[in-house]
Motif scaffolding. Structure first.
Motif, mmCIF file in Angstrom:
data_model
loop_
_atom_site.group_PDB
_atom_site.id
_atom_site.type_symbol
_atom_site.label_atom_id
_atom_site.label_comp_id
_atom_site.label_asym_id
_atom_site.label_seq_id
_atom_site.Cartn_x
_atom_site.Cartn_y
_atom_site.Cartn_z
ATOM 1 N N GLY A 154 -40.335 -39.625 -13.246
ATOM 2 C CA GLY A 154 -39.263 -39.197 -13.522
ATOM 3 C C GLY A 154 -38.790 -37.822 -12.649
ATOM 4 N N SER A 155 -38.013 -37.176 -12.953
ATOM 5 C CA SER A 155 -37.460 -35.830 -12.360
ATOM 6 C C SER A 155 -38.793 -34.970 -12.035
ATOM 7 N N ALA A 157 -38.979 -32.192 -13.176
ATOM 8 C CA ALA A 157 -38.464 -30.813 -13.041
ATOM 9 C C ALA A 157 -39.367 -29.848 -13.691
ATOM 10 N N ARG A 167 -43.567 -34.242 -4.919
ATOM 11 C CA ARG A 167 -42.509 -34.588 -5.961
ATOM 12 C C ARG A 167 -41.632 -35.902 -5.759
ATOM 13 N N GLN A 171 -41.423 -39.207 -7.755
ATOM 14 C CA GLN A 171 -40.067 -39.651 -8.272
ATOM 15 C C GLN A 171 -39.569 -40.970 -7.825
ATOM 16 N N TYR A 186 -40.231 -44.746 -17.040
ATOM 17 C CA TYR A 186 -39.481 -43.892 -16.200
ATOM 18 C C TYR A 186 -38.363 -42.937 -17.204
ATOM 19 N N GLU A 187 -37.990 -41.937 -16.643
ATOM 20 C CA GLU A 187 -37.508 -40.699 -17.402
ATOM 21 C C GLU A 187 -36.016 -41.347 -17.839
ATOM 22 N N VAL A 190 -32.847 -39.587 -15.705
ATOM 23 C CA VAL A 190 -32.713 -39.698 -14.516
ATOM 24 C C VAL A 190 -32.340 -41.142 -14.066
ATOM 25 N N THR A 191 -32.414 -42.083 -14.775
ATOM 26 C CA THR A 191 -32.318 -43.446 -14.442
ATOM 27 C C THR A 191 -30.786 -43.884 -14.447
#
Length: 235
Positions: A154-155, A157, A167, A171, A186-187, A190-191
């Motif tokens: 995912g991000s 973040a 990172r 990602q 996956y998040e 942010v997809t």
């Protein structure tokens, strides 16, 4: 892949996350369970999301510094529930619903992987292991290839301990050549449709963490399944 997955069990209404009470509620609803495991001081795995006990139990101790027996005496969110060991949890669920088992990233990654591998070795129910750490996932490819593996991404973040280069690799799933996953988690936030399409060309895709019915409808257009929490998924 056939039913939405309950994030940290079906928690709420007095049932804290990642506890046997939350898992029992998910079992009664016929839902697969996502849960998290951390390494303890006695090199076992305990079901707990955070690295410390502050948020759920109001204590400053780190999970990593406590033994399974010590953690058994901790009470979560003012209830009678404690952080259960992974072995205790597997005995309790006993194959009644599938499990997605996230191994939290941290120090001693291969000890985390091998301790989890030892706990699940004789488990007969449907189970997959997953992690953000591709080297933990890769350990199962090498040492327990019969266990279903998921690469999480995912991000990232909120992860400050990795550089921008690492990172970016994580990602974009660039280290799946190392982890060799069977599926990707996956998040959701942010997809994009393009990212979803690219991932699903190679792997089944599970999106996390869905928190509304509207988001679930959108996520199921992009992915094969979802991990959800905080709402009635059947509404």
């Amino acid at each position: 892949m056939t039913r939405p997955v309950a994030h940290r069990g079906l928690h709420g209404d007095g049932r804290p996350e990642n506890t046997l009470a939350a898992f029992e509620a998910a079992v009664q609803a016929g839902l697969p369970i996502e849960l998290d495991v951390q390494l303890t001081a006695d090199h076992k795995m305990v079901v707990h999301h955070d690295t410390d006990l502050k948020r759920l139990s109001g204590r400053d101790e780190r999970v990593r510094d406590m033994t399974v027996d010590q953690l058994r005496n901790i009470r979560i969110a003012g209830t009678d529930q404690h952080p259960p060991s992974l072995s205790e949890t597997l005995d309790y669920i006993d194959g009644r619903v599938p499990i997605l088992l996230e191994i939290k990233a941290g120090d001693l990654r291969y000890l985390r992987a091998s301790a989890t591998g030892a706990a699940v070795r004789d488990y007969a129910g449907p189970l997959a292991v997953q992690s953000f750490d591709p080297f933990i996932v890769a350990w199962f490819h090498r040492n327990a290839p019969e266990v279903v593996r998921g690469q999480l991404a995912g991000s990232l973040a909120d992860v400050r301990s990795i550089g921008w280069g690492t990172r970016l690799l994580l990602q974009n799933l660039a280290l799946t050549t190392v982890s060799r996953p069977h599926y990707v988690g996956y998040e959701f936030g942010v997809t994009t449709r393009m990212r979803s399409w690219l991932i699903r060309r190679k792997w089944p895709l599970i999106l996390w963490t869905i928190t509304t019915r509207h988001d679930m409808d959108q996520a199921l257009e992009l992915a094969d399944n979802v991990i959800f929490e905080g709402f009635d998924h059947s509404g």
